[in-house]
Design a protein around this motif. Structure first.
Motif, short mmCIF file in Angstrom:
data_model
loop_
_atom_site.label_atom_id
_atom_site.label_comp_id
_atom_site.label_asym_id
_atom_site.label_seq_id
_atom_site.Cartn_x
_atom_site.Cartn_y
_atom_site.Cartn_z
N ILE A 154 0.77 -1.14 -0.28
CA ILE A 154 -0.18 0.31 -0.10
C ILE A 154 0.80 1.28 0.03
O ILE A 154 0.78 2.49 -0.19
N ALA A 155 1.89 1.29 0.83
CA ALA A 155 2.75 2.21 0.83
C ALA A 155 3.36 2.30 -0.38
O ALA A 155 3.52 3.75 -0.91
N ARG A 156 3.86 1.49 -1.02
CA ARG A 156 4.22 1.58 -2.43
C ARG A 156 3.40 2.39 -4.04
O ARG A 156 3.32 3.67 -4.38
N TYR A 157 1.58 1.72 -3.83
CA TYR A 157 1.15 2.49 -3.97
C TYR A 157 0.06 4.14 -3.93
O TYR A 157 0.78 4.89 -4.85
N ILE A 158 0.89 4.40 -2.80
CA ILE A 158 1.16 5.62 -2.35
C ILE A 158 1.83 6.88 -2.90
O ILE A 158 1.62 7.75 -3.28
N ALA A 159 2.66 5.84 -3.07
CA ALA A 159 3.86 6.92 -3.61
C ALA A 159 4.01 7.34 -4.90
O ALA A 159 4.62 7.92 -5.82
N GLN A 160 2.47 6.04 -5.75
CA GLN A 160 2.72 6.78 -7.05
C GLN A 160 1.68 7.25 -7.52
O GLN A 160 0.93 7.04 -8.26
N GLY A 161 0.90 7.94 -6.50
CA GLY A 161 0.13 8.83 -6.48
C GLY A 161 -1.58 7.95 -6.30
O GLY A 161 -2.60 9.56 -6.60
N LEU A 162 -1.93 6.75 -6.31
CA LEU A 162 -3.05 6.51 -6.22
C LEU A 162 -3.77 6.79 -4.74
O LEU A 162 -3.07 7.44 -3.62
N SER A 163 -5.18 6.91 -5.01
CA SER A 163 -5.73 7.17 -4.16
C SER A 163 -6.47 6.01 -3.16
O SER A 163 -6.01 4.59 -4.05
N ASN A 164 -6.68 6.57 -1.93
CA ASN A 164 -7.73 5.08 -1.02
C ASN A 164 -8.18 4.34 -2.33
O ASN A 164 -8.42 3.32 -2.54
N HIS A 165 -10.01 4.61 -2.92
CA HIS A 165 -10.26 3.76 -3.56
C HIS A 165 -9.73 2.83 -4.82
O HIS A 165 -10.03 2.29 -4.58
N GLN A 166 -8.04 3.68 -5.15
CA GLN A 166 -8.13 2.94 -6.30
C GLN A 166 -6.90 2.28 -5.68
O GLN A 166 -6.69 0.93 -6.24
#
Length: 207
Positions: A154-166
């Motif tokens: 999840i941390a990596r996805y956050i760094a990629q700019g994804l929202s919680n929903h995505q």
């Protein structure tokens, strides 16, 4: 639940956004209504339409001092050049003026909990503009290892700019579960919000 103060000179925009807010369960009032009621009390989030409510950055800074509520700034085209000064001034949210109901609800929920929510495109621009070492320190590696496999994902996805929903869609989990993992990440790494988490992950070279 927080009430929303809409700051905009555009009546059509206030009407459109007001409908979205009502659909996701938020009550709201205009900035003029708030100013005219000296006895108004409660918890508020300010949504500022930066295009129609003309302010210099200095004037916005004074506004933030006078009304110390979490502020979500909406812009026609969120950019690094506009958004980074807002971030440094303490604005907690920055998004597209035409934000959809799902992302609007997500942003307001994050601001209610004391966090920050930024347009994914702006997050990507922010990460690209920061000068990173690119090589994680030994302590950084050790810190990242204390996260669970799901938390690291999840941390990596956050760094990629994804929202919680995505993220929830990609991992096939609920947004509530994503939020719980994020709170755990913040606690373990000593961070405050998704922006600091994204920058930490990028700096450590884990994207």
């Amino acid at each position: 639940m927080y009430r929303i103060i809409l700051v905009s000179e555009s009546e059509s925009f206030v009407k459109t956004l007001g409908i979205k807010l009502s659909e996701i369960g938020y009550s709201w009032l205009s900035f003029d209504e708030m100013k005219s009621d000296e006895h108004i009390q409660g918890s508020f989030i300010v949504i500022l339409d930066i295009q129609s409510f003309q302010m210099t950055f200095h004037e916005l800074g004074e506004f933030l001092k006078e009304y110390p509520y979490p502020v979500l700034v909406l812009s026609v085209i969120p950019t690094f050049e506009e958004g980074y000064p807002l971030l440094r001034m303490g604005v907690k949210g920055y998004a597209n003026r035409h934000i959809g109901s799902v992302n609007l609800q997500s942003a307001l929920s994050v601001l209610e909990s004391g966090g920050s929510w930024f347009d994914p495109g702006f997050m990507n621009d922010l990460i690209r503009h920061i000068d990173y070492r690119g090589v994680p320190s030994e302590s950084g590696e050790e810190l990242f290892e204390i996260l669970s496999e799901r938390e690291r994902e999840i941390a990596r996805y956050i760094a990629q700019g994804l929202s919680n929903h995505q993220i929830a869609d990609v991992l096939e989990i609920t947004e509530r579960t994503v939020k719980a993992h994020l709170l755990s990440c913040y606690k373990k790494l000593g961070l405050n919000d998704r922006v600091s988490l994204a920058l930490w992950v990028k700096e450590a070279g884990y994207v």
